[in-house]
Design a protein around this motif. Structure first.
Motif, PDB file in Angstrom:
ATOM      1  N   HIS A  15       0.867  -1.175   0.000  1.00  0.00           N
ATOM      2  CA  HIS A  15       0.000   0.000   0.000  1.00  0.00           C
ATOM      3  C   HIS A  15       0.904   1.225   0.000  1.00  0.00           C
ATOM      4  O   HIS A  15       1.951   1.209   0.642  1.00  0.00           O
ATOM      5  CB  HIS A  15      -0.896  -0.020   1.253  1.00  0.00           C
ATOM      6  CG  HIS A  15      -1.876   1.099   1.325  1.00  0.00           C
ATOM      7  ND1 HIS A  15      -3.018   1.134   0.547  1.00  0.00           N
ATOM      8  CD2 HIS A  15      -1.900   2.217   2.084  1.00  0.00           C
ATOM      9  CE1 HIS A  15      -3.704   2.219   0.839  1.00  0.00           C
ATOM     10  NE2 HIS A  15      -3.049   2.902   1.760  1.00  0.00           N
ATOM     11  N   ALA A  16       0.522   2.290  -0.695  1.00  0.00           N
ATOM     12  CA  ALA A  16       1.329   3.511  -0.739  1.00  0.00           C
ATOM     13  C   ALA A  16       0.494   4.711  -0.324  1.00  0.00           C
ATOM     14  O   ALA A  16      -0.693   4.788  -0.646  1.00  0.00           O
ATOM     15  CB  ALA A  16       1.900   3.731  -2.137  1.00  0.00           C
ATOM     16  N   VAL A  17       1.138   5.621   0.410  1.00  0.00           N
ATOM     17  CA  VAL A  17       0.494   6.866   0.835  1.00  0.00           C
ATOM     18  C   VAL A  17       1.471   8.012   0.611  1.00  0.00           C
ATOM     19  O   VAL A  17       2.674   7.859   0.774  1.00  0.00           O
ATOM     20  CB  VAL A  17       0.058   6.830   2.328  1.00  0.00           C
ATOM     21  CG1 VAL A  17      -1.014   5.788   2.552  1.00  0.00           C
ATOM     22  CG2 VAL A  17       1.235   6.588   3.247  1.00  0.00           C
ATOM     23  N   PRO A  18       0.965   9.192   0.210  1.00  0.00           N
ATOM     24  CA  PRO A  18       1.861  10.343   0.045  1.00  0.00           C
ATOM     25  C   PRO A  18       2.338  10.831   1.407  1.00  0.00           C
ATOM     26  O   PRO A  18       1.567  10.871   2.368  1.00  0.00           O
ATOM     27  CB  PRO A  18       0.990  11.388  -0.649  1.00  0.00           C
ATOM     28  CG  PRO A  18      -0.411  10.983  -0.373  1.00  0.00           C
ATOM     29  CD  PRO A  18      -0.415   9.507  -0.140  1.00  0.00           C
ATOM     30  N   LEU A  19       3.599  11.189   1.500  1.00  0.00           N
ATOM     31  CA  LEU A  19       4.167  11.659   2.757  1.00  0.00           C
ATOM     32  C   LEU A  19       3.763  13.093   3.059  1.00  0.00           C
ATOM     33  O   LEU A  19       3.509  13.451   4.210  1.00  0.00           O
ATOM     34  CB  LEU A  19       5.701  11.534   2.728  1.00  0.00           C
ATOM     35  CG  LEU A  19       6.456  11.924   3.993  1.00  0.00           C
ATOM     36  CD1 LEU A  19       5.970  11.121   5.192  1.00  0.00           C
ATOM     37  CD2 LEU A  19       7.953  11.727   3.796  1.00  0.00           C
ATOM     38  N   SER A  53      -1.263  12.590   7.818  1.00  0.00           N
ATOM     39  CA  SER A  53      -1.710  12.418   9.191  1.00  0.00           C
ATOM     40  C   SER A  53      -1.214  11.041   9.613  1.00  0.00           C
ATOM     41  O   SER A  53      -1.717  10.025   9.132  1.00  0.00           O
ATOM     42  CB  SER A  53      -3.240  12.466   9.282  1.00  0.00           C
ATOM     43  OG  SER A  53      -3.671  11.868  10.490  1.00  0.00           O
ATOM     44  N   VAL A  54      -0.206  11.007  10.457  1.00  0.00           N
ATOM     45  CA  VAL A  54       0.421   9.734  10.814  1.00  0.00           C
ATOM     46  C   VAL A  54      -0.607   8.758  11.374  1.00  0.00           C
ATOM     47  O   VAL A  54      -0.611   7.584  11.016  1.00  0.00           O
ATOM     48  CB  VAL A  54       1.608   9.942  11.785  1.00  0.00           C
ATOM     49  CG1 VAL A  54       2.192   8.618  12.223  1.00  0.00           C
ATOM     50  CG2 VAL A  54       2.682  10.795  11.132  1.00  0.00           C
ATOM     51  N   GLN A  55      -1.496   9.227  12.215  1.00  0.00           N
ATOM     52  CA  GLN A  55      -2.481   8.337  12.835  1.00  0.00           C
ATOM     53  C   GLN A  55      -3.489   7.800  11.813  1.00  0.00           C
ATOM     54  O   GLN A  55      -3.750   6.613  11.771  1.00  0.00           O
ATOM     55  CB  GLN A  55      -3.210   9.062  13.968  1.00  0.00           C
ATOM     56  CG  GLN A  55      -4.088   8.147  14.799  1.00  0.00           C
ATOM     57  CD  GLN A  55      -3.307   7.062  15.516  1.00  0.00           C
ATOM     58  OE1 GLN A  55      -2.228   7.291  16.024  1.00  0.00           O
ATOM     59  NE2 GLN A  55      -3.849   5.869  15.539  1.00  0.00           N
ATOM     60  N   GLU A  56      -4.056   8.661  11.004  1.00  0.00           N
ATOM     61  CA  GLU A  56      -5.120   8.236  10.088  1.00  0.00           C
ATOM     62  C   GLU A  56      -4.604   7.686   8.751  1.00  0.00           C
ATOM     63  O   GLU A  56      -5.191   6.762   8.205  1.00  0.00           O
ATOM     64  CB  GLU A  56      -6.077   9.402   9.812  1.00  0.00           C
ATOM     65  CG  GLU A  56      -6.950   9.737  10.989  1.00  0.00           C
ATOM     66  CD  GLU A  56      -7.835   8.577  11.421  1.00  0.00           C
ATOM     67  OE1 GLU A  56      -8.466   7.933  10.558  1.00  0.00           O
ATOM     68  OE2 GLU A  56      -7.889   8.306  12.634  1.00  0.00           O
ATOM     69  N   GLU A  57      -3.563   8.275   8.208  1.00  0.00           N
ATOM     70  CA  GLU A  57      -3.125   7.906   6.861  1.00  0.00           C
ATOM     71  C   GLU A  57      -1.921   6.982   6.842  1.00  0.00           C
ATOM     72  O   GLU A  57      -1.543   6.493   5.779  1.00  0.00           O
ATOM     73  CB  GLU A  57      -2.835   9.169   6.058  1.00  0.00           C
ATOM     74  CG  GLU A  57      -4.074  10.020   5.886  1.00  0.00           C
ATOM     75  CD  GLU A  57      -3.784  11.419   5.372  1.00  0.00           C
ATOM     76  OE1 GLU A  57      -4.661  11.970   4.704  1.00  0.00           O
ATOM     77  OE2 GLU A  57      -2.683  11.964   5.647  1.00  0.00           O
ATOM     78  N   PHE A  58      -1.326   6.728   7.994  1.00  0.00           N
ATOM     79  CA  PHE A  58      -0.230   5.765   8.088  1.00  0.00           C
ATOM     80  C   PHE A  58      -0.603   4.610   9.012  1.00  0.00           C
ATOM     81  O   PHE A  58      -0.604   3.453   8.606  1.00  0.00           O
ATOM     82  CB  PHE A  58       1.061   6.438   8.564  1.00  0.00           C
ATOM     83  CG  PHE A  58       2.189   5.469   8.778  1.00  0.00           C
ATOM     84  CD1 PHE A  58       2.805   4.858   7.704  1.00  0.00           C
ATOM     85  CD2 PHE A  58       2.621   5.149  10.059  1.00  0.00           C
ATOM     86  CE1 PHE A  58       3.832   3.943   7.891  1.00  0.00           C
ATOM     87  CE2 PHE A  58       3.641   4.246  10.262  1.00  0.00           C
ATOM     88  CZ  PHE A  58       4.255   3.633   9.177  1.00  0.00           C
TER      89      PHE A  58
END
Length: 132
Positions: free
Chosen positions: A95-99, A103-108
């Motif tokens: 899975h990939a998310v933009p840095l 939001s570390v809690q919600e998006e990581f």
């Protein structure tokens, strides 16, 4: 707007998980899952073609020569986060998310724990082991 850096992610992971290996561009660490099982996960800091930073989260399911790849694809199709891939003979969920503005809690953290739970469940179903 919150600016999140790769260092922020590293520090977040170090505070919460057992880091097994680390370089300038990736971390490998272990999470506890259901029962006494554990699951290894890697987070890579990667730029896209425009130079923007992304986090690629991956967790191993099993050696591709020891699992049913078709069944893995069926299982991955039911997962809310992540897609199946094979890297160096190992079947993964990725899975990939933009840095940027992460939001570390919600998006990581949320995709991380969801991906790890799925990878561990798939590993258990496809291999009946807890190798990864």
């Amino acid at each position: 707007m919150t600016v999140t850096s790769w260092t922020d992610v590293i520090n977040y992971v170090r505070r919460r998980y057992e880091v097994l290996e680390e370089t300038d561009s990736w971390l490998r660490f272990r999470l506890d899952t259901e029962g006494s099982r554990t699951q290894q996960v890697a987070v890579h800091h990667v730029p896209d073609v425009d130079g923007r930073a992304w986090l690629e989260i991956s967790s191993a399911v099993g050696r591709v020569d020891a699992i049913d790849p078709g069944r893995l694809l069926e299982l991955a199709g039911s997962s809310l986060v992540g897609g199946a891939a094979v890297v160096d003979g190992v079947a993964l969920l990725k899975h990939a998310v933009p840095l940027e503005d992460l939001s570390v809690q919600e998006e990581f953290e949320r995709p991380l724990t969801m991906l790890v739970a799925s990878a561990d469940s798939f590993e258990h179903e496809l291999t009946a082991t807890d190798h990864f």
